[in-house]
Each structure stands twice: as structure tokens, then as C-alpha cells.
Scaffold this motif. Structure first.
Motif, PDB file in Angstrom:
ATOM      1  N   GLU A  87     -18.214  76.359 -44.800  1.00 10.57           N
ATOM      2  CA  GLU A  87     -17.419  76.022 -43.620  1.00 10.57           C
ATOM      3  C   GLU A  87     -17.198  74.507 -43.548  1.00 10.57           C
ATOM      4  O   GLU A  87     -16.111  74.056 -43.213  1.00 10.57           O
ATOM      5  CB  GLU A  87     -18.098  76.551 -42.352  1.00 10.57           C
ATOM      6  CG  GLU A  87     -17.935  78.047 -42.238  1.00 10.57           C
ATOM      7  CD  GLU A  87     -18.727  78.667 -41.100  1.00 10.57           C
ATOM      8  OE1 GLU A  87     -19.360  77.932 -40.341  1.00 10.57           O
ATOM      9  OE2 GLU A  87     -18.710  79.902 -41.001  1.00 10.57           O
ATOM     10  N   GLU A  88     -18.218  73.753 -43.898  1.00 11.70           N
ATOM     11  CA  GLU A  88     -18.096  72.297 -43.892  1.00 11.70           C
ATOM     12  C   GLU A  88     -16.942  71.855 -44.812  1.00 11.70           C
ATOM     13  O   GLU A  88     -16.162  70.995 -44.453  1.00 11.70           O
ATOM     14  CB  GLU A  88     -19.394  71.650 -44.391  1.00 11.70           C
ATOM     15  CG  GLU A  88     -20.532  71.778 -43.423  1.00 11.70           C
ATOM     16  CD  GLU A  88     -20.466  70.765 -42.286  1.00 11.70           C
ATOM     17  OE1 GLU A  88     -21.110  69.728 -42.397  1.00 11.70           O
ATOM     18  OE2 GLU A  88     -19.775  71.024 -41.293  1.00 11.70           O
ATOM     19  N   LYS A  89     -16.873  72.527 -45.985  1.00 11.02           N
ATOM     20  CA  LYS A  89     -15.851  72.164 -46.972  1.00 11.02           C
ATOM     21  C   LYS A  89     -14.443  72.322 -46.377  1.00 11.02           C
ATOM     22  O   LYS A  89     -13.563  71.515 -46.594  1.00 11.02           O
ATOM     23  CB  LYS A  89     -16.035  73.084 -48.190  1.00 11.02           C
ATOM     24  CG  LYS A  89     -15.336  72.613 -49.446  1.00 11.02           C
ATOM     25  CD  LYS A  89     -15.715  73.462 -50.646  1.00 11.02           C
ATOM     26  CE  LYS A  89     -15.071  74.842 -50.586  1.00 11.02           C
ATOM     27  NZ  LYS A  89     -15.581  75.774 -51.598  1.00 11.02           N
ATOM     28  N   PHE A  90     -14.265  73.386 -45.591  1.00  9.13           N
ATOM     29  CA  PHE A  90     -12.940  73.662 -45.038  1.00  9.13           C
ATOM     30  C   PHE A  90     -12.601  72.790 -43.833  1.00  9.13           C
ATOM     31  O   PHE A  90     -11.457  72.719 -43.418  1.00  9.13           O
ATOM     32  CB  PHE A  90     -12.824  75.152 -44.656  1.00  9.13           C
ATOM     33  CG  PHE A  90     -12.642  76.025 -45.866  1.00  9.13           C
ATOM     34  CD1 PHE A  90     -11.381  76.258 -46.387  1.00  9.13           C
ATOM     35  CD2 PHE A  90     -13.732  76.582 -46.502  1.00  9.13           C
ATOM     36  CE1 PHE A  90     -11.210  77.039 -47.518  1.00  9.13           C
ATOM     37  CE2 PHE A  90     -13.583  77.362 -47.629  1.00  9.13           C
ATOM     38  CZ  PHE A  90     -12.327  77.592 -48.152  1.00  9.13           C
ATOM     39  N   LEU A  91     -13.613  72.154 -43.272  1.00 13.21           N
ATOM     40  CA  LEU A  91     -13.365  71.321 -42.088  1.00 13.21           C
ATOM     41  C   LEU A  91     -12.840  69.928 -42.462  1.00 13.21           C
ATOM     42  O   LEU A  91     -12.371  69.193 -41.603  1.00 13.21           O
ATOM     43  CB  LEU A  91     -14.638  71.201 -41.246  1.00 13.21           C
ATOM     44  CG  LEU A  91     -15.021  72.466 -40.467  1.00 13.21           C
ATOM     45  CD1 LEU A  91     -16.424  72.327 -39.887  1.00 13.21           C
ATOM     46  CD2 LEU A  91     -14.044  72.749 -39.350  1.00 13.21           C
ATOM     47  N   GLY A  92     -12.923  69.581 -43.743  1.00 12.23           N
ATOM     48  CA  GLY A  92     -12.410  68.284 -44.212  1.00 12.23           C
ATOM     49  C   GLY A  92     -13.009  67.141 -43.431  1.00 12.23           C
ATOM     50  O   GLY A  92     -14.226  67.075 -43.234  1.00 12.23           O
ATOM     51  N   ASP A  93     -12.136  66.222 -42.926  1.00 13.80           N
ATOM     52  CA  ASP A  93     -12.686  65.068 -42.199  1.00 13.80           C
ATOM     53  C   ASP A  93     -13.132  65.430 -40.780  1.00 13.80           C
ATOM     54  O   ASP A  93     -13.580  64.580 -40.019  1.00 13.80           O
ATOM     55  CB  ASP A  93     -11.706  63.891 -42.210  1.00 13.80           C
ATOM     56  CG  ASP A  93     -10.437  64.190 -41.441  1.00 13.80           C
ATOM     57  OD1 ASP A  93     -10.289  65.323 -40.958  1.00 13.80           O
ATOM     58  OD2 ASP A  93      -9.596  63.275 -41.326  1.00 13.80           O
ATOM     59  N   LYS A  94     -13.008  66.698 -40.409  1.00 15.02           N
ATOM     60  CA  LYS A  94     -13.501  67.143 -39.096  1.00 15.02           C
ATOM     61  C   LYS A  94     -14.894  67.753 -39.247  1.00 15.02           C
ATOM     62  O   LYS A  94     -15.383  68.447 -38.371  1.00 15.02           O
ATOM     63  CB  LYS A  94     -12.556  68.196 -38.484  1.00 15.02           C
ATOM     64  CG  LYS A  94     -11.177  67.680 -38.137  1.00 15.02           C
ATOM     65  CD  LYS A  94     -11.192  67.020 -36.741  1.00 15.02           C
ATOM     66  CE  LYS A  94      -9.837  66.532 -36.299  1.00 15.02           C
ATOM     67  NZ  LYS A  94      -9.246  65.502 -37.185  1.00 15.02           N
ATOM     68  N   LYS A  95     -15.510  67.539 -40.405  1.00 17.24           N
ATOM     69  CA  LYS A  95     -16.802  68.186 -40.643  1.00 17.24           C
ATOM     70  C   LYS A  95     -17.872  67.692 -39.658  1.00 17.24           C
ATOM     71  O   LYS A  95     -17.794  66.573 -39.150  1.00 17.24           O
ATOM     72  CB  LYS A  95     -17.242  68.001 -42.089  1.00 17.24           C
ATOM     73  CG  LYS A  95     -17.712  66.613 -42.443  1.00 17.24           C
ATOM     74  CD  LYS A  95     -18.199  66.678 -43.873  1.00 17.24           C
ATOM     75  CE  LYS A  95     -18.685  65.473 -44.470  1.00 17.24           C
ATOM     76  NZ  LYS A  95     -19.106  64.298 -44.269  1.00 17.24           N
TER      77      LYS A  95
END
Ligand code: GDP
Ligand code: IMO
Ligand code: MG
Length: 421
Positions: free
Chosen positions: A114-122
Motif C-alpha cells: 500500500e505504501e508503494k501505491f501511495l507515492g509521495d503521500k505515503k
């Protein structure tokens, strides 16, 4: 009989392990009620340092540690932690709630994904599977401690849950295989190792209250990581505030006596999200180096800043904090000036509350009170009057601003470096 509660008032790592260990001397039970092994609580006794992630800190003082229903448990981590303690000569007395949710392998994989998909919103989670495990609990797909000691139930539950997870893995393009047989064998194996500890901890704790025993509730993380009142979405997935203790341990709120809020004498944060008083200068470097501000769980450097009383006031209000424990006061030694944030400038207005809107929080400019610093605290100080006068002024200001008495001041990591007021 007393039931006392210790919680973090900032972004975690306030020194809960140290303070809980200190108060454990008077407790019969020490209870974790939320979070999992995202926590890292340090206890220093003499030259021995213990870093506990899921085992309650009170076991170091030989007290019964309870992992309450509100926690999420990674059995592999728990078993390893117990083994390590035994190797170091401490055989922990432990009880685990049959209702606590279990962190499964897919939770850990999904946390990273999930972190990977959040990009700079991680969020910058600890990647311990905490969020995905709590999500499954709330969506009623969780595996609880009681399930891993019943092979038939676990097998049935896994059929349904793994079919859902496989679809999610496909959507996330995760290659990892979820082998039911392997997971079933591993987790029934963990269940066998944990069986003797798994029980109705809420019944035991309420019985203990009736029979006049002392209970100490040990919070993890801190108010600003609370899923409701923290810097959402840059938060953890549980209730870190005082209210969480009641639901997470199965103890009625009326039973709780003192609510002790731990306040680090400055502010730190690990992971992403706003930190209004963050310092990027020499003072930030001083706090980071002198405070050894490296994450206990993930070894990431902690971001540092001045003490933010807007944050701590928010915490006192939400949790009804009755006493304060100030920690790491010694880390401010040697600074010419020390500052405390008492409000924010947001656009043209002065505010003294913490906004829900995270965009607004990032625009908040801290408003400071300045104090003269002090040279060095004698870590053998036994009472407040032994502290440098400027340090006493600093503490007095905190107490008056928060309208809450200081019960403990910690001036070093060791058990003895503690002043009880
Ligand atoms: P917790 O998560 O709230 O239990 O805090 P951590 O254990 O993650 O981080 C706190 C760190 O500060 C640990 O390394 C403690 O040993 C250390 N510590 C606690 N109290 C004090 C103190 O008063 N002074 C100093 N110098 N270190 C402290
Ligand atoms: P203790 O109990 C400091 C932070 C993570 C991340 C966010 C969400 O030692 O004070 P998670 O893995 O919980 O989903 O991560 O919360 N975080 C902590 N920060 N101390 C902790 O625990 C923390 N537990 C989680 O860094 O920003
Ligand atoms: Mg910690």
C-alpha cells in the motif's frame, strides 16, 4: 486498588517504556491495550537495556504482562521476544487476550504494498502489518488469538480470507503466493506455543480489580498518532488516547484512576506527516544527537523540534490527563535558549487548537515563548529543587500552561534517573 494509565501525548517515543517500568514497582498487572510491534519501548536497568515491541514493559519488574484485546499480535515476534528475555534471565509472566487480532503474513505484505501505491503521500509506516490487520478486524475478516488454537476454525476462516486476499494481491500485482497449507501449519504451530497464555484477560483483569490488585495500563504510540485525533491520515490504526484503554483492555472507564500523560521535553516524530515545530538547524541536530533520536523499531532517524504545547494541550483535553511525566529534560542541557510553542499563526489568525485539516496544519507557524537555557542537570538529582533554576522555570511554565501537575521528571534513561514529585 488502583488502575493507572500511561499514555504518550506527542508522536510516540516519549519514554513510555521507562516510565511504565518505573511505575511497575507498584503494579500487579501491566497491560498493553492497543497497537502491536510497531511500538518499541526501551527500559534501562543498570547497564542492561531491553527493547520491547509487544511484551508489556512490566515483565522486567517481574509483573504479569497482559496483551489486551485491543492489540494486534505478530506471534513470531512475540515468541522471539519471550525467548530472548528468557535467555537474559527474565521469564515473563504473560496473558494474551483470546480476542486480540493476529497479524498474518498477508498483512505484512500489504502494508509495504500500500505504501508503494501511495507515492509521495505515503505514511511511512513501520511495515509491521499493523494497518492491514486493524482493517481486517474492522471489516470482520480478522483472525483472533482464539482462532489459532482451533485448527478447524482457522482452516475454515483461511479459506474465505485467502480467497479475498488473492484477489487483492492480483489487483496490486503482488507475486507472492498465499499457500493455505503453509499458513495453517505455521499459525497452528504458533497457537500451540501460545495456547497456555491465551485466555479471557478482561475477566482476569476485572477480577483483579474486585480483589484490590493494582493495574497499570501501558499505552503505545501517542495522541498525535491516534487514528481519530492524530494527524490523520499520518497516524497509526488504533486508539492511542485514554479512551482506547477501556475498549482495548475490557475495563470500564470508571475504574481508571490516574491518567499519566508522558511529555518529552521537546518533540520528535518518525515517518511522514506534519510536525509544526520541526527544526532543521543546529538545535535540531543537538536534540537528535544528545537524545539519540533513532527509532527503536525501524532505526529511522526521528525528526526533532521544540516542545509543542498546542499538541500536549490537545492531548490533555482528549484523554483527561490528570498528571504529567516529563521525560528527557537532560537532552536540553547546554542550549543557550530553549523555546516552547504555545500557539500557531494560521494565515492572519492566532489559534491555540490543533486543526483537523492537514493542509492547514502544514501552514501553521509556531508562536514561541523563550527561556534561558541551563548547563547540565546532575543526573543524581533527587528532587526538583536540585535541578538548575532555569530548568525549574521551564517545568513550572509547562505545568501552568497545561493546568496539570507534574508527577515525574525523567533526567536520564536509567530507572534511577527519575524524580518523583
Ligand atoms: P517509548 O516508545 O515511548 O517507550 O520510547 P522509546 O523507548 O522508543 O524512546 C525513548 C528513548 O529515550 C529510549 O532510548 C530511552 O532509553 C530514552 N530515555 C527515556 N527517558 C529518558 C530521559 O529522561 N533522558 C534520556 N537522555 N533518555 C531517556
Ligand atoms: P512507540 O510505542 C513512534 C508511526 C510510524 C508511522 C505511523 C504509522 O514506540 O511510541 P504503523 O506501522 O503504526 O501503521 O505506522 O506511526 N509509529 C510510531 N512512531 N513510536 C511508535 O511507537 C510508533 N508506532 C507507529 O512511524 O509514521
Ligand atoms: Mg518507541
Amino acid at each position: 486498588m488502583t488502575v493507572n494509565l500511561v499514555i504518550g501525548t506527542q508522536w510516540g517515543d516519549e519514554g513510555k517504556g521507562k516510565v511504565v517500568d518505573y511505575f511497575s514497582k507498584d503494579a500487579d498487572y501491566v497491560v498493553r491495550f492497543q497497537g502491536g510491534n510497531n511500538a518499541g519501548h526501551t527500559i534501562k536497568v543498570g547497564d542492561q537495556v531491553y527493547k520491547l515491541h509487544i511484551t508489556p514493559s512490566g515483565v522486567i519488574q517481574g509483573k504479569t504482562g497482559v496483551i489486551g484485546n485491543g492489540c494486534v499480535i505478530d506471534p513470531e515476534v512475540l515468541i522471539k521476544e519471550i525467548d530472548e528475555l528468557i535467555k537474559r534471565g527474565i521469564k515473563p509472566k504473560l496473558l494474551i487476550s483470546d480476542r486480540a487480532n493476529i497479524i498474518m503474513p498477508y498483512h505484512k505484505i500489504l502494508d509495504g504494498a500500500e505504501e508503494k501505491f501511495l507515492g509521495d503521500k505515503k505514511i511511512g509506516t513501520t511495515k509491521r502489518g499493523i494497518g492491514p490487520c486493524y482493517s481486517d478486524k474492522i471489516s470482520r475478516n480478522g483472525i483472533r488469538a482464539v482462532d489459532i488454537i482451533d485448527r478447524k476454525i482457522l482452516s475454515k476462516k483461511l479459506d474465505t480470507i485467502l480467497s479475498i486476499k488473492r484477489r487483492i494481491f492480483d489487483a496490486y500485482e503482488i507475486d507472492e503466493k498465499l499457500d493455505k497449507k503453509e499458513i495453517l501449519e505455521t499459525y497452528t504451530g504458533f497457537g500451540e506455543q501460545m495456547r497456555d497464555f491465551i485466555t479471557t484477560t478482561h475477566v482476569e483483569l476485572n477480577r483483579a480489580i474486585t480483589s484490590g490488585k493494582n493495574i497499570l495500563l501501558e499505552g503505545a504510540q501517542g495522541t498525535m498518532l491516534d487514528v481519530e485525533y492524530g494527524t490523520y491520515p499520518y497516524a497509526t490504526s488504533s486508539h492511542t488516547i485514554a479512551g482506547g484503554a477501556s475498549t482495548g483492555a475490557g475495563i470500564g472507564p470508571k475504574h481508571i484512576d490516574d491518567i499519566i500523560g508522558i511529555v518529552k521535553a521537546y518533540t520528535t516524530r518518525v515517518g511522514e506527516g506534519p510536525l509544526p515545530t520541526e527544526l532543521f538547524d543546529e538545535v535540531g541536530k543537538h536534540l537528535s544527537e544528545k537524545g539519540h533520536e533513532i527509532g527503536t523499531t525501524t532505526s529511522r532517524p526521528r525528526r526533532c523540534g521544540w516542545l509543542d504545547l498546542v499538541v500536549v494541550k490537545h492531548s490533555c483535553m482528549i484523554s483527561g490527563i490528570t498528571k504529567l511525566a516529563i521525560t528527557k529534560l537532560d537532552v536540553l542541557d547546554g542550549l543557550k535558549t530553549v523555546k516552547i510553542c504555545t500557539g500557531y499563526q494560521l494565515n492572519r489568525k492566532k489559534i491555540d487548537f490543533f486543526p483537523a485539516n492537514i493542509e492547514q496544519v502544514t501552514k501553521c507557524k509556531p508562536l514561541y515563548e523563550e527561556f534561558e537555557g541551563w548547563n547540565e542537570i546532575n543526573t543524581n538529582s533527587a528532587k526538583l529543587a536540585d535541578l538548575p533554576e532555569n530548568a525549574q522555570t521551564y517545568l513550572k511554565f509547562i505545568e501552568e500552561e497545561l493546568k496539570t501537575p507534574i508527577a515525574v521528571v525523567s533526567i536520564g534513561p536509567g530507572r534511577k534517573e527519575t524524580i518523583e514529585v
